[in-house]
Write an enzyme that holds these catalytic residues in place. Structure first.
Site, mmCIF file in Angstrom:
data_model
loop_
_atom_site.group_PDB
_atom_site.id
_atom_site.type_symbol
_atom_site.label_atom_id
_atom_site.label_comp_id
_atom_site.label_asym_id
_atom_site.label_seq_id
_atom_site.Cartn_x
_atom_site.Cartn_y
_atom_site.Cartn_z
ATOM 1 N N ASP A 9 -12.177 -44.253 15.602
ATOM 2 C CA ASP A 9 -12.316 -45.650 15.151
ATOM 3 C C ASP A 9 -10.919 -46.283 15.088
ATOM 4 O O ASP A 9 -10.437 -46.612 14.013
ATOM 5 C CB ASP A 9 -13.009 -45.700 13.772
ATOM 6 N N HIS A 240 -3.045 -38.219 8.830
ATOM 7 C CA HIS A 240 -4.472 -37.913 8.789
ATOM 8 C C HIS A 240 -4.961 -37.444 10.167
ATOM 9 O O HIS A 240 -5.059 -36.249 10.438
ATOM 10 C CB HIS A 240 -5.270 -39.143 8.345
HETATM 11 C C1 BDR Z 1 -9.146 -41.533 7.556
HETATM 12 O O1 BDR Z 1 -9.581 -42.860 7.257
HETATM 13 C C2 BDR Z 1 -9.093 -43.758 8.215
HETATM 14 O O2 BDR Z 1 -8.547 -44.879 7.585
HETATM 15 C C3 BDR Z 1 -8.059 -43.019 9.011
HETATM 16 O O3 BDR Z 1 -8.059 -43.470 10.353
HETATM 17 C C4 BDR Z 1 -8.458 -41.580 8.902
HETATM 18 O O4 BDR Z 1 -9.382 -41.237 9.908
HETATM 19 C C5 BDR Z 1 -8.254 -41.045 6.419
HETATM 20 O O5 BDR Z 1 -8.973 -40.945 5.230
HETATM 21 CA CA CA Z 2 -9.684 -42.599 11.933
#
Ligand code: BDR
Ligand code: CA
Length: 320
Positions: A9, A240
């Site tokens: 995403d 992340h």
């Molecule tokens: C996840 O949430 C999204 O905002 C980031 O892309 C990552 O996949 C981190 O909690």
């Molecule tokens: Ca993400």
């Protein structure tokens, strides 16, 4: 080389994760599948296509996926984290590429059936596409090589709420289905991504590498850095989504445990919380107490050599 599908995403950190995967010879990228999450799925798809165009990887197909969670409506995403465009308000003009006509869930099924036991799925957003694919074709449980996803919090607090991580919170029903399926699955959650901070200085070093994709990501990261400075009081960002690929590249950098996991699906205080079967309920697979009974064990990353992860990222992201 491992055949890989990236379900994403994008998302500022998704973009750097995709850049890392593209820069890593360990992966043969079969395609990107998009999902709502940080932004709506239309923008997610535009961003995925745009990133591939900037990387000059126009041969990699993009399949558009779910526009909303399994049992609710899309909440509007997180513009305060990733910008209204999901790319730090850089508002790149849409590129000239289009998604393929096959929807994401069908693309996932098609590729897993075509290459039995060979396809790794790296999931960087809500697990909705995977849940839909699984319900349509349960055989993929046996035929996928493995799933590695960014999401969840086993032994630490959340980020979307004090209880839950954002990708799980966005579609807990999908997450609970995916974590209950009998496929090899690894969770890269906040337990390790909150221990992996890429500093502003390290990002500045990476930004010196001159390529259309890297120049775009450098701009987008200014927005992401502002968010972490404001909210988390750090001069850098948590790593992340890219952690999925550093794990796949070098598993020795992570310590893991295994537990069956349930995800809180009720719209309550702990919606989206990933619950390992701990304490007195921690029995062998199949013996755990309800509602963990007969759930397969999930590999959960619980510790990380973050210095080595950052060094690996720097090395990969600064090469031509
Ligand atoms: C996840 O949430 C999204 O905002 C980031 O892309 C990552 O996949 C981190 O909690
Ligand atoms: Ca993400």
């Amino acid at each position: 080389m491992s055949k890989l599908i990236i379900d994403t995403d994008p998302g500022i950190d998704d973009s750097m994760a995709i850049q890392l995967a593209l820069a890593s010879k360990e992966f043969e990228i079969l395609g990107l599948t998009t999902v709502f999450g940080n932004i709506n799925v239309e923008l997610a798809t535009i961003n995925a296509l745009r990133l591939l165009q900037l990387a000059n990887k126009v041969e990699i197909p993009v399949a558009k996926g779910a526009s909303k969670p399994l049992k609710s409506e899309f909440s509007g995403g997180v513009p305060f984290v990733h910008g209204d465009d999901g790319q730090g308000n850089t508002w790149q003009p849409p590129g000239c590429l289009s998604p393929i006509s096959t929807p994401a869930d069908e693309f996932l099924i098609e590729q897993v059936l075509k290459f039995p036991k060979q396809v790794t799925i790296a999931a960087l957003g809500p697990l909705t596409n995977l849940a839909i694919a699984l319900s349509k074709e349960p055989e993929i449980q046996k035929l996928v090589k493995e799933i590695v996803f960014m999401g969840g919090n086993a032994f630490c607090s959340g980020n979307a709420t004090p209880a839950a991580e954002a990708n799980m919170f966005s579609d807990p029903d999908a997450a609970d289905l995916v974590l209950g399926a009998k496929w090899p699955i690894t969770m890269i959650g906040l337990d390790v991504t909150h221990k992996t901070i890429i500093s502003k200085e390290a990002l500045e070093k990476i930004s010196e590498f001159d390529s259309p994709l890297n120049n775009h990501i450098t701009k987008a990261y200014q927005f992401y850095l502002d968010f972490f400075r404001r909210v988390n009081k750090i001069d850098g960002t948590y790593v992340h989504d890219a952690s999925v690929f550093t794990y796949l590249i070098d598993r020795t950098l992570y310590k893991t445990v295994t537990y069956p996991i349930r995800v809180e699906t009720q719209d309550c205080l702990s919606k989206g919380k990933t619950w390992p079967s701990l304490g007195d309920a921690d029995h062998e697979e199949g013996e755990a107490l309800q509602p963990w009974k007969n759930r397969p064990k999930v590999t959960i990353c619980v510790d990380v050599n973050s210095e080595k992860v950052i060094a690996l990222m720097q090395k990969r992201l600064t090469k031509g």
